[in-house]
Design a protein around this motif. Sequence first.
Motif, PDB file in Angstrom:
ATOM      1  N   VAL A  43       0.836  -1.199   0.000  1.00 42.61           N
ATOM      2  CA  VAL A  43       0.000   0.000   0.000  1.00 42.61           C
ATOM      3  C   VAL A  43       0.871   1.249   0.000  1.00 42.61           C
ATOM      4  N   TYR A  44       0.515   2.209  -0.869  1.00 41.17           N
ATOM      5  CA  TYR A  44       1.289   3.446  -0.971  1.00 41.17           C
ATOM      6  C   TYR A  44       0.368   4.662  -1.062  1.00 41.17           C
ATOM      7  N   GLN A  45       0.852   5.792  -0.539  1.00 44.02           N
ATOM      8  CA  GLN A  45       0.162   7.068  -0.717  1.00 44.02           C
ATOM      9  C   GLN A  45       0.199   7.477  -2.182  1.00 44.02           C
ATOM     10  N   ASP A  46       1.404   7.443  -2.749  1.00 53.18           N
ATOM     11  CA  ASP A  46       1.619   7.851  -4.136  1.00 53.18           C
ATOM     12  C   ASP A  46       1.988   6.616  -4.936  1.00 53.18           C
ATOM     13  N   PRO A  98       3.188   2.696   5.014  1.00 53.95           N
ATOM     14  CA  PRO A  98       4.105   2.906   6.141  1.00 53.95           C
ATOM     15  C   PRO A  98       4.380   4.388   6.377  1.00 53.95           C
ATOM     16  N   LYS A  99       4.326   5.195   5.314  1.00 53.54           N
ATOM     17  CA  LYS A  99       4.542   6.636   5.454  1.00 53.54           C
ATOM     18  C   LYS A  99       3.468   7.263   6.321  1.00 53.54           C
ATOM     19  N   THR A 100       2.229   6.818   6.156  1.00 55.03           N
ATOM     20  CA  THR A 100       1.126   7.335   6.960  1.00 55.03           C
ATOM     21  C   THR A 100       1.213   6.819   8.392  1.00 55.03           C
ATOM     22  N   LEU A 101       1.525   5.532   8.531  1.00 54.35           N
ATOM     23  CA  LEU A 101       1.591   4.910   9.851  1.00 54.35           C
ATOM     24  C   LEU A 101       2.822   5.346  10.638  1.00 54.35           C
ATOM     25  N   GLY A 102       3.889   5.689   9.924  1.00 55.58           N
ATOM     26  CA  GLY A 102       5.148   5.994  10.591  1.00 55.58           C
ATOM     27  C   GLY A 102       5.912   4.745  10.980  1.00 55.58           C
ATOM     28  N   ALA A 103       5.537   3.613  10.416  1.00 52.50           N
ATOM     29  CA  ALA A 103       6.218   2.346  10.722  1.00 52.50           C
ATOM     30  C   ALA A 103       5.883   1.332   9.643  1.00 52.50           C
ATOM     31  N   ALA A 104       6.826   0.424   9.383  1.00 53.97           N
ATOM     32  CA  ALA A 104       6.587  -0.672   8.455  1.00 53.97           C
ATOM     33  C   ALA A 104       6.117  -1.879   9.254  1.00 53.97           C
ATOM     34  N   ALA A 133      25.026  -2.472  -4.676  1.00 48.25           N
ATOM     35  CA  ALA A 133      25.782  -1.392  -5.302  1.00 48.25           C
ATOM     36  C   ALA A 133      24.927  -0.620  -6.299  1.00 48.25           C
ATOM     37  N   ALA A 134      24.150  -1.354  -7.109  1.00 53.25           N
ATOM     38  CA  ALA A 134      23.307  -0.698  -8.103  1.00 53.25           C
ATOM     39  C   ALA A 134      22.209   0.115  -7.439  1.00 53.25           C
ATOM     40  N   ALA A 135      21.564  -0.452  -6.422  1.00 50.32           N
ATOM     41  CA  ALA A 135      20.489   0.261  -5.736  1.00 50.32           C
ATOM     42  C   ALA A 135      21.028   1.502  -5.025  1.00 50.32           C
ATOM     43  N   SER A 136      22.202   1.377  -4.439  1.00 49.20           N
ATOM     44  CA  SER A 136      22.811   2.524  -3.754  1.00 49.20           C
ATOM     45  C   SER A 136      23.105   3.650  -4.741  1.00 49.20           C
ATOM     46  N   ASP A 137      23.617   3.287  -5.907  1.00 46.05           N
ATOM     47  CA  ASP A 137      23.910   4.292  -6.936  1.00 46.05           C
ATOM     48  C   ASP A 137      22.641   5.005  -7.402  1.00 46.05           C
ATOM     49  N   ARG A 138      21.511   4.304  -7.309  1.00 46.79           N
ATOM     50  CA  ARG A 138      20.248   4.891  -7.770  1.00 46.79           C
ATOM     51  C   ARG A 138      19.501   5.612  -6.657  1.00 46.79           C
ATOM     52  N   GLY A 139      20.135   5.727  -5.494  1.00 45.56           N
ATOM     53  CA  GLY A 139      19.541   6.518  -4.414  1.00 45.56           C
ATOM     54  C   GLY A 139      18.790   5.739  -3.365  1.00 45.56           C
ATOM     55  N   ALA A 140      18.985   4.436  -3.268  1.00 43.57           N
ATOM     56  CA  ALA A 140      18.277   3.646  -2.264  1.00 43.57           C
ATOM     57  C   ALA A 140      18.686   4.063  -0.854  1.00 43.57           C
ATOM     58  N   GLU A 141      17.711   4.055   0.051  1.00 42.66           N
ATOM     59  CA  GLU A 141      17.986   4.324   1.468  1.00 42.66           C
ATOM     60  C   GLU A 141      18.355   2.993   2.133  1.00 42.66           C
ATOM     61  N   VAL A 142      19.647   2.699   2.182  1.00 39.75           N
ATOM     62  CA  VAL A 142      20.113   1.416   2.701  1.00 39.75           C
ATOM     63  C   VAL A 142      20.049   1.419   4.226  1.00 39.75           C
ATOM     64  N   LEU A 147      10.553   4.518  -1.007  1.00 41.31           N
ATOM     65  CA  LEU A 147      10.355   5.943  -0.812  1.00 41.31           C
ATOM     66  C   LEU A 147       9.270   6.284   0.209  1.00 41.31           C
ATOM     67  N   GLU A 148       8.455   5.291   0.647  1.00 41.45           N
ATOM     68  CA  GLU A 148       7.450   5.557   1.673  1.00 41.45           C
ATOM     69  C   GLU A 148       7.715   4.790   2.961  1.00 41.45           C
ATOM     70  N   GLY A 149       8.943   4.282   3.111  1.00 35.75           N
ATOM     71  CA  GLY A 149       9.325   3.639   4.369  1.00 35.75           C
ATOM     72  C   GLY A 149       9.144   2.152   4.427  1.00 35.75           C
ATOM     73  N   GLY A 150       8.686   1.538   3.328  1.00 41.11           N
ATOM     74  CA  GLY A 150       8.568   0.084   3.316  1.00 41.11           C
ATOM     75  C   GLY A 150       9.938  -0.568   3.380  1.00 41.11           C
ATOM     76  N   LEU A 151      10.051  -1.650   4.140  1.00 40.50           N
ATOM     77  CA  LEU A 151      11.338  -2.306   4.345  1.00 40.50           C
ATOM     78  C   LEU A 151      11.489  -3.489   3.400  1.00 40.50           C
ATOM     79  N   TRP A 152      12.593  -3.507   2.663  1.00 47.59           N
ATOM     80  CA  TRP A 152      12.886  -4.556   1.694  1.00 47.59           C
ATOM     81  C   TRP A 152      14.206  -5.230   2.047  1.00 47.59           C
ATOM     82  N   SER A 153      14.262  -6.545   1.898  1.00 48.69           N
ATOM     83  CA  SER A 153      15.508  -7.291   2.057  1.00 48.69           C
ATOM     84  C   SER A 153      15.813  -8.018   0.755  1.00 48.69           C
TER      85      SER A 153
END
Length: 267
Positions: A146-149, A202-208, A224-233, A252-258
């Motif tokens: 679920v996302y706001q945008d 998660p952006k609305t809730l303030g937590a994932a 490395a590729a995700a970091s170069d593209r601006g990922a929040e590691v 970009l809305e706080g969802g956590l990915w592994s």
Amino acid sequence: MATDEDARGHRIGQVAAAAGVTVRTLHYYDEIGLLTAAGRTYAGHRVYSDGDIAVLYRIQLLRQLGLSLDEVGAALNDPDWDLASTLRAHLTATESRLTAGTRLRGHLASLLAQLDNAGTADQLMEVLQDMTAFESPVRQRVSILVYQDLEAAFTHLQQVFGLGPGSIERDGHGNPVHASLEAGDGVVWLHPETAEFGLKSPKTLGAATATMAIMVDDVDAHHAAASDRGAEVVYPPVDQPYGYREYSARDLEGGLWSFMKPLESAG
């Protein structure tokens, strides 16, 4: 081609229900050129011909075999395909599954009747073999986030994390109402926030409240590729005690990915 409302043919709702898919999925198949309805009513509703139903049968059968939509599209262009031989092969596979189910039932009943006797391990081995032959009816997993945008999230997941291909569906006003992205052998659907079902980003809730885990070929290269593209590691690649090398990042809305891969030494 527009047809009369009472024209013979199969309406999209009927086709979706019979195939066990959503109307939205059939719209997507049309959008990517996989299955285009032969006609439409004057009101604009899709009408599927008998030939369209045969194509949908092929699509669903190939999807059950684990093929991606791109692979299905390539298979549909096979000039040597014919319905009769496919039906015969499908019938053979179904009969094999029924036979395996009957055998599994017999072994389970026998094991229950002799549970206190010797030879239980041997019987369990037979049950395990039958369980392998009798495949699960579950065909595919679909994760829904679920996302706001929704549109921005779709772009982010494609460009930063490398998911896709995918598509966005819009309402009559051009607003995005659904998006779909392929993720390896699975699918991720993106859904807008909806008060009716209590769905919030998660952006609305303030937590994932959950984590998406994606298997990749090379964790360090993906990082490395995700970091170069601006990922929040959240943390860089690390070997975990549970047998995976992984790193985590937030969308970009706080969802956590592994993003992970089993360690070679892991049993």
